[in-house]
Design an enzyme around this catalytic site. Structure first.
Site, short mmCIF file in Angstrom:
data_model
loop_
_atom_site.label_atom_id
_atom_site.label_comp_id
_atom_site.label_asym_id
_atom_site.label_seq_id
_atom_site.Cartn_x
_atom_site.Cartn_y
_atom_site.Cartn_z
N VAL A 65 2.93 6.75 2.13
CA VAL A 65 3.94 7.64 1.57
C VAL A 65 3.41 8.49 0.42
O VAL A 65 4.15 9.28 -0.16
CB VAL A 65 5.18 6.85 1.08
N SER A 66 2.14 8.35 0.08
CA SER A 66 1.57 9.09 -1.04
C SER A 66 1.60 10.59 -0.78
O SER A 66 1.47 11.06 0.35
CB SER A 66 0.12 8.65 -1.26
N PRO A 114 0.82 -1.21 0.00
CA PRO A 114 0.00 0.00 0.00
C PRO A 114 0.85 1.26 0.00
O PRO A 114 1.86 1.35 0.69
CB PRO A 114 -0.80 -0.12 1.31
N CYS A 115 0.40 2.25 -0.80
CA CYS A 115 1.19 3.48 -0.94
C CYS A 115 0.65 4.63 -0.10
O CYS A 115 1.28 5.68 -0.04
CB CYS A 115 1.23 3.90 -2.40
N GLN A 116 -0.51 4.46 0.57
CA GLN A 116 -1.10 5.59 1.27
C GLN A 116 -0.17 6.19 2.33
O GLN A 116 -0.21 7.38 2.60
CB GLN A 116 -2.43 5.20 1.94
#
Length: 351
Positions: A81-82, A77-79
């Site tokens: 570091v998004s 999941p990228c949330q």
């Protein structure tokens, strides 16, 4: 080449992998409905549904890894570091447990003999520091230190808009591969504007439908419709002097320069997030067309069909009846554009 896919996000990114000779034999997904969609899309693949940080889930995935499985895909999941996420600095990054799922990827690399591994995330992932053996290292340095004896390690920090996807979507790919493989970067291509991608589709106002599959417009409230109708292509309703977004009591809504903003016909689509169905979120309003009365058409968000196109998904994508608008927008917003993943993996060859 047979593969295992971790953090599959319903398998959206895997859409075209069979076209480049990759057969994903098992995916892993935390959330039930995404696992259900994965099984719908890939009935001949296995799906392990559960928390990958738990050993029993790792064991369940491991049962499908045999000597024929030579590729590991991992899209954690990228949330955390998004650029639109909550974490803006290293301290906040360290406090978000999602950012350490990469260490669960290492478990599989350490315990199985893959020929190639592809780890995908947002570009900011490359700038964060991870604790490892008493020091803090950027992910590229950590992986190189950990696996340099077995794998070549290369980084691709690219934007999907340069590879045939009509959407600006910066992504990083960390490639690990054995020395008897050749894995160059894909060739850049001309960018596709939003006009080229969806300009042929008929205009719709909020709540209207067309005769084209998946081309129907979500309803939005009348206050927002009024504001967007008076907003030119590529501009935000937040700067309108009269017809700006209002609360029910008439007060101006607070927001940023890219909220309540129309997309630009002459550019690739702005990155689609999990909130692509909210007119108030980042750059979500249709570009619109100037009308004779001075207002602009299409005061709405993109339709599901338009979303499929800018996400590089097939226009006849097999969406099951139980999957609602919000769910589909969410899984597409979380996924790597499938055409980009196809092109990155399509260059992997034996030397």
């Amino acid at each position: 080449m047979k593969a295992i896919s971790l953090f599959s996000s319903a398998g959206v990114g895997e859409t075209y992998l069979k076209e480049v000779g990759i057969d994903v034999v098992c995916g892993a997904e935390l959330i039930n409905n995404r696992a259900k969609l994965y099984k719908h899309l890939y009935p001949h693949s296995e799906i392990v549904n559960g928390d990958i940080t738990k050993q029993e889930i790792k064991d369940a995935i491991s049962k499908f890894i045999n000597n024929d499985v030579k590729l590991l895909l991992a899209t954690p999941p990228c949330q955390g570091v998004s650029s639109v996420g909550k974490n803006k600095n290293q301290k906040q990054f360290l406090e978000d447990s999602r950012n350490f799922l990469i260490f669960d990827v290492f478990y599989f690399i350490d315990n199985f003999d893959f020929d190639a591994i592809l780890i995908e995330n947002v570009s900011k992932f490359l700038t964060m520091y991870f604790p490892f053996e008493g020091e803090f290292l950027r992910i590229q340095d950590l992986i190189t230190k950990k696996y340099k004896g077995k794998y070549l390690v290369e980084i691709l920090d690219i934007n999907a808009q340069d590879y045939g996807v009509p959407q600006s979507r910066p992504r990083c790919f960390i490639k690990l591969f054995k020395k008897d493989y050749f894995w160059p970067a894909p060739e850049k291509e001309a960018q596709i504007t939003l006009k080229e991608a969806i300009g042929h589709l008929p205009s719709l106002e909020a709540g209207e439908s067309s005769k084209i599959k998946w081309h129907f417009a979500k309803e939005i409230n009348e206050r927002d419709i009024l504001a967007i109708k008076h907003t030119p292509t590529g501009k935000s309703a937040m700067i309108n002097e009269v017809y700006f977004p209002r609360k029910i009591n008439g007060e101006k809504v607070r927001g940023f320069h890219n909220t309540y903003k129309r997309l630009d016909w002459e550019l690739p689509c702005h990155a689609r997030t999990t909130k692509s169905g909210e007119i108030s979120s980042h750059c979500n309003a249709h570009p619109g067309r100037l009308k004779p009365d001075g207002t602009y058409s299409d005061a709405r968000v993109l339709t599901i069909l338009e979303l499929l196109i800018v996400a590089s998904l097939p226009q006849d994508w097999d969406i099951p009846n139980w999957a609602n608008d919000r769910f589909i927008r969410h899984v597409i917003g979380e996924s790597v554009p499938p055409l980009l993943l196809k092109k990155v993996l399509g260059t992997l060859k034996k030397s």
